[in-house]
Write a protein that holds these residues in place. Structure first.
Motif, PDB file in Angstrom:
ATOM      1  N   ILE A  28       0.832  -1.207   0.000  1.00 44.51           N
ATOM      2  CA  ILE A  28       0.000   0.000   0.000  1.00 44.51           C
ATOM      3  C   ILE A  28       0.869   1.262   0.000  1.00 44.51           C
ATOM      4  O   ILE A  28       1.783   1.394   0.812  1.00 44.51           O
ATOM      5  CB  ILE A  28      -0.925   0.031   1.249  1.00 44.51           C
ATOM      6  CG1 ILE A  28      -1.831  -1.198   1.283  1.00 44.51           C
ATOM      7  CG2 ILE A  28      -1.767   1.316   1.256  1.00 44.51           C
ATOM      8  CD1 ILE A  28      -2.628  -1.340   2.577  1.00 44.51           C
ATOM      9  N   ALA A  29       0.570   2.158  -0.929  1.00 43.61           N
ATOM     10  CA  ALA A  29       1.256   3.455  -0.971  1.00 43.61           C
ATOM     11  C   ALA A  29       0.304   4.540  -0.475  1.00 43.61           C
ATOM     12  O   ALA A  29      -0.889   4.507  -0.763  1.00 43.61           O
ATOM     13  CB  ALA A  29       1.702   3.764  -2.393  1.00 43.61           C
ATOM     14  N   ILE A  30       0.864   5.478   0.278  1.00 44.14           N
ATOM     15  CA  ILE A  30       0.078   6.651   0.685  1.00 44.14           C
ATOM     16  C   ILE A  30       0.683   7.876   0.025  1.00 44.14           C
ATOM     17  O   ILE A  30       1.879   8.137   0.144  1.00 44.14           O
ATOM     18  CB  ILE A  30       0.047   6.827   2.220  1.00 44.14           C
ATOM     19  CG1 ILE A  30      -0.488   5.566   2.892  1.00 44.14           C
ATOM     20  CG2 ILE A  30      -0.812   8.043   2.595  1.00 44.14           C
ATOM     21  CD1 ILE A  30      -0.571   5.643   4.404  1.00 44.14           C
TER      22      ILE A  30
ATOM     23  N   SER B 268       4.473  -4.497  -7.296  1.00 43.91           N
ATOM     24  CA  SER B 268       4.284  -4.815  -5.875  1.00 43.91           C
ATOM     25  C   SER B 268       3.356  -3.801  -5.193  1.00 43.91           C
ATOM     26  O   SER B 268       2.929  -3.998  -4.060  1.00 43.91           O
ATOM     27  CB  SER B 268       5.637  -4.859  -5.155  1.00 43.91           C
ATOM     28  OG  SER B 268       6.225  -3.584  -5.161  1.00 43.91           O
ATOM     29  N   CYS B 269       3.027  -2.722  -5.896  1.00 41.82           N
ATOM     30  CA  CYS B 269       2.107  -1.735  -5.316  1.00 41.82           C
ATOM     31  C   CYS B 269       0.676  -2.048  -5.767  1.00 41.82           C
ATOM     32  O   CYS B 269       0.333  -1.928  -6.931  1.00 41.82           O
ATOM     33  CB  CYS B 269       2.486  -0.321  -5.741  1.00 41.82           C
ATOM     34  SG  CYS B 269       1.470   0.921  -4.927  1.00 41.82           S
ATOM     35  N   ARG B 270      -0.163  -2.449  -4.802  1.00 38.77           N
ATOM     36  CA  ARG B 270      -1.527  -2.882  -5.152  1.00 38.77           C
ATOM     37  C   ARG B 270      -2.589  -1.874  -4.745  1.00 38.77           C
ATOM     38  O   ARG B 270      -3.705  -1.895  -5.263  1.00 38.77           O
ATOM     39  CB  ARG B 270      -1.825  -4.234  -4.494  1.00 38.77           C
ATOM     40  CG  ARG B 270      -0.879  -5.349  -4.910  1.00 38.77           C
ATOM     41  CD  ARG B 270      -1.143  -6.613  -4.086  1.00 38.77           C
ATOM     42  NE  ARG B 270      -2.479  -7.105  -4.278  1.00 38.77           N
ATOM     43  CZ  ARG B 270      -3.211  -7.694  -3.305  1.00 38.77           C
ATOM     44  NH1 ARG B 270      -2.708  -7.839  -2.099  1.00 38.77           N
ATOM     45  NH2 ARG B 270      -4.421  -8.120  -3.575  1.00 38.77           N
ATOM     46  N   GLY B 271      -2.247  -1.028  -3.786  1.00 38.43           N
ATOM     47  CA  GLY B 271      -3.254  -0.084  -3.295  1.00 38.43           C
ATOM     48  C   GLY B 271      -2.679   1.299  -3.095  1.00 38.43           C
ATOM     49  O   GLY B 271      -1.518   1.456  -2.722  1.00 38.43           O
TER      50      GLY B 271
ATOM     51  N   ALA C  76      -8.937   4.383   8.951  1.00 41.79           N
ATOM     52  CA  ALA C  76     -10.097   3.797   8.275  1.00 41.79           C
ATOM     53  C   ALA C  76      -9.747   3.455   6.825  1.00 41.79           C
ATOM     54  O   ALA C  76     -10.151   2.408   6.303  1.00 41.79           O
ATOM     55  CB  ALA C  76     -11.278   4.754   8.328  1.00 41.79           C
ATOM     56  N   ALA C  77      -8.982   4.335   6.176  1.00 40.00           N
ATOM     57  CA  ALA C  77      -8.599   4.080   4.784  1.00 40.00           C
ATOM     58  C   ALA C  77      -7.726   2.827   4.691  1.00 40.00           C
ATOM     59  O   ALA C  77      -7.904   2.000   3.782  1.00 40.00           O
ATOM     60  CB  ALA C  77      -7.868   5.294   4.209  1.00 40.00           C
ATOM     61  N   THR C  78      -6.807   2.683   5.625  1.00 44.59           N
ATOM     62  CA  THR C  78      -5.920   1.513   5.622  1.00 44.59           C
ATOM     63  C   THR C  78      -6.708   0.233   5.878  1.00 44.59           C
ATOM     64  O   THR C  78      -6.462  -0.795   5.226  1.00 44.59           O
ATOM     65  CB  THR C  78      -4.808   1.693   6.685  1.00 44.59           C
ATOM     66  OG1 THR C  78      -4.230   2.990   6.520  1.00 44.59           O
ATOM     67  CG2 THR C  78      -3.735   0.641   6.546  1.00 44.59           C
ATOM     68  N   GLU C  79      -7.680   0.296   6.809  1.00 45.14           N
ATOM     69  CA  GLU C  79      -8.511  -0.881   7.086  1.00 45.14           C
ATOM     70  C   GLU C  79      -9.360  -1.266   5.880  1.00 45.14           C
ATOM     71  O   GLU C  79      -9.471  -2.445   5.537  1.00 45.14           O
ATOM     72  CB  GLU C  79      -9.423  -0.604   8.296  1.00 45.14           C
ATOM     73  CG  GLU C  79      -8.673  -0.677   9.620  1.00 45.14           C
ATOM     74  CD  GLU C  79      -9.485  -0.132  10.799  1.00 45.14           C
ATOM     75  OE1 GLU C  79      -8.908  -0.015  11.899  1.00 45.14           O
ATOM     76  OE2 GLU C  79     -10.694   0.200  10.605  1.00 45.14           O
ATOM     77  N   THR C  80      -9.950  -0.258   5.257  1.00 45.22           N
ATOM     78  CA  THR C  80     -10.772  -0.525   4.073  1.00 45.22           C
ATOM     79  C   THR C  80      -9.909  -1.119   2.956  1.00 45.22           C
ATOM     80  O   THR C  80     -10.310  -2.063   2.274  1.00 45.22           O
ATOM     81  CB  THR C  80     -11.446   0.767   3.569  1.00 45.22           C
ATOM     82  OG1 THR C  80     -12.233   1.313   4.633  1.00 45.22           O
ATOM     83  CG2 THR C  80     -12.335   0.507   2.366  1.00 45.22           C
TER      84      THR C  80
ATOM     85  N   LYS D 178      -9.308  -4.786   3.249  1.00 46.76           N
ATOM     86  CA  LYS D 178     -10.466  -5.574   2.800  1.00 46.76           C
ATOM     87  C   LYS D 178     -10.485  -5.702   1.279  1.00 46.76           C
ATOM     88  O   LYS D 178     -10.680  -6.782   0.729  1.00 46.76           O
ATOM     89  CB  LYS D 178     -11.769  -4.891   3.246  1.00 46.76           C
ATOM     90  CG  LYS D 178     -12.358  -5.473   4.520  1.00 46.76           C
ATOM     91  CD  LYS D 178     -13.701  -4.823   4.829  1.00 46.76           C
ATOM     92  CE  LYS D 178     -13.714  -4.292   6.268  1.00 46.76           C
ATOM     93  NZ  LYS D 178     -14.687  -3.230   6.501  1.00 46.76           N
ATOM     94  N   TRP D 179     -10.302  -4.581   0.599  1.00 45.82           N
ATOM     95  CA  TRP D 179     -10.331  -4.600  -0.877  1.00 45.82           C
ATOM     96  C   TRP D 179      -9.223  -5.493  -1.424  1.00 45.82           C
ATOM     97  O   TRP D 179      -9.393  -6.129  -2.460  1.00 45.82           O
ATOM     98  CB  TRP D 179     -10.182  -3.175  -1.426  1.00 45.82           C
ATOM     99  CG  TRP D 179     -11.454  -2.385  -1.402  1.00 45.82           C
ATOM    100  CD1 TRP D 179     -12.134  -1.968  -0.285  1.00 45.82           C
ATOM    101  CD2 TRP D 179     -12.226  -1.930  -2.523  1.00 45.82           C
ATOM    102  NE1 TRP D 179     -13.262  -1.262  -0.651  1.00 45.82           N
ATOM    103  CE2 TRP D 179     -13.341  -1.221  -2.008  1.00 45.82           C
ATOM    104  CE3 TRP D 179     -12.071  -2.027  -3.908  1.00 45.82           C
ATOM    105  CZ2 TRP D 179     -14.304  -0.632  -2.848  1.00 45.82           C
ATOM    106  CZ3 TRP D 179     -13.025  -1.451  -4.725  1.00 45.82           C
ATOM    107  CH2 TRP D 179     -14.131  -0.760  -4.201  1.00 45.82           C
ATOM    108  N   LEU D 180      -8.105  -5.519  -0.719  1.00 44.04           N
ATOM    109  CA  LEU D 180      -6.961  -6.286  -1.233  1.00 44.04           C
ATOM    110  C   LEU D 180      -7.111  -7.792  -1.017  1.00 44.04           C
ATOM    111  O   LEU D 180      -6.275  -8.570  -1.467  1.00 44.04           O
ATOM    112  CB  LEU D 180      -5.648  -5.762  -0.623  1.00 44.04           C
ATOM    113  CG  LEU D 180      -5.227  -4.354  -1.081  1.00 44.04           C
ATOM    114  CD1 LEU D 180      -3.904  -3.941  -0.466  1.00 44.04           C
ATOM    115  CD2 LEU D 180      -5.155  -4.250  -2.614  1.00 44.04           C
ATOM    116  N   THR D 181      -8.183  -8.214  -0.332  1.00 43.74           N
ATOM    117  CA  THR D 181      -8.418  -9.661  -0.213  1.00 43.74           C
ATOM    118  C   THR D 181      -9.012 -10.218  -1.513  1.00 43.74           C
ATOM    119  O   THR D 181      -8.995 -11.421  -1.736  1.00 43.74           O
ATOM    120  CB  THR D 181      -9.388 -10.000   0.950  1.00 43.74           C
ATOM    121  OG1 THR D 181     -10.647  -9.386   0.693  1.00 43.74           O
ATOM    122  CG2 THR D 181      -8.838  -9.532   2.288  1.00 43.74           C
TER     123      THR D 181
END
Ligand code: CO8
Length: 260
Positions: free
Chosen positions: A15-17, A48-51, A193-197, A200-203
């Motif tokens: 995940i990148a921010i 390797s960056c998915r989100g 919240a963004a990281t938690e969401t 979920k999306w990355l599953t």
């Protein structure tokens, strides 16, 4: 010059921010957009960056939208170059194969709202002073078809029609009610919240999700891709009109006077 965009990439989570840090209000200037697109492209090419989570380092503002100074008193050539960069941002974000989440920790009018709308999911800070929406008509200008379509694809035709004609800006709770944002949380929990969401999306398997996203968005994307030059000409001839320049000038005056 300092970077207008700071990227934190966590290899372990994929995940990148992206922190927008262009004071005072992260307005989308040609320089900002150029840097933003380069950062985005780097992440897009890194398998390797998915989100991607997009947020702001500025207090109170996510992004003030397009830099009005780019549209005021500039040559047609420069306006055209600017508009091409706005198109590029939209095309790249709306068609991103990453999961994109907007962590909207401040006001997000016009181009800021557009940027949020291109993401897969929107989380906004619960501060009634913050607002989000496509308020173009309030400036005497018109949101182009691809702004409109991005909003229609998010909240539906009738809601978009009212919002665009009146140039409505919504507070977070009202934005949630119409589906302009998906989730509203206290200011200090927006990133969590963004990281938690995101987790979920990355599953969901990337490939299936990416094809689905592309299927949903392709008509709008192709429409701009095949009309880019005409869209630029349209913008340039509209924005350089005396009457439109006058409206923008009055809006700028109002912005300066309004100071809280
Ligand atoms: N562009 C350039 N400068 C801006 C912008 C902007 N979009 N927004 C704010 N500024 C400037 C202000 O003028 C002010 O400058 P100064 O300090 O010199 O007086 C400074 O940034 C700080 O702004 P504020 O004092 O207003 O900051 P606040 O924290 O009080 O408020 C807001 C922040 C809510 C973002 C507020 O500044 C605001 O409402 N800004 C205007 C937002 C707006 O209406 N943007 C619309 C841009 S148009 C667009 O994005 C799509 C255009 C589509 C084109 C279609 C044509 C065909």
């Amino acid at each position: 010059t300092t970077a207008k965009v700071k990227v934190d990439f966590d290899k372990s989570t994929g995940i990148a921010i992206m922190h927008m840090q262009s004071p005072p209000v992260n307005s989308l200037s040609l320089d900002f957009l150029t840097e933003f697109c380069i950062s985005l492209e780097k992440l897009e090419m890194d398998k390797s960056c998915r989100g991607l989570i997009i947020t702001s380092s500025q207090p109170k503002v996510f992004s003030a939208g397009l830099d009005i100074m780019e549209m005021y008193g500039n040559s047609p050539e420069r306006c055209g170059e600017f508009w091409k960069a706005v198109q590029e941002m939209w095309l790249k974000l709306y068609s991103s194969s990453m999961v994109t989440i907007a962590a909207i920790n401040g006001s997000s009018p016009a181009g800021g709202c557009l940027m949020s709308l291109t993401c897969d999911y929107r989380i906004m800070a619960d501060n009634p002073r913050y607002s989000i929406g496509l308020n173009e008509t309030q400036l005497g200008i018109v949101a182009p078809f691809w702004f409109k379509e991005t909003m229609v694809n998010t909240v539906g035709h009738r809601t978009t029609e009212i919002a665009l004609e009146l140039g409505l800006l919504y507070n977070p709770q009202d934005a949630l009610k119409i589906g302009l944002v998906d989730h509203v949380v206290p200011q200090d929990q927006v990133l969590t919240a963004a990281t938690e969401t995101m987790a979920k999306w990355l599953t969901v398997p990337d490939h299936a999700r990416q094809i689905t996203k592309s299927m949903m968005r392709k008509p709008a994307i192709n429409k701009l891709r095949s009309n880019r030059e005409a869209d630029i000409q349209n913008f340039v001839s509209f924005i350089t009109k005396d009457s439109i320049q006058k409206s923008l000038g009055m809006y700028l005056e109002m912005l300066k006077k309004r100071k809280r």
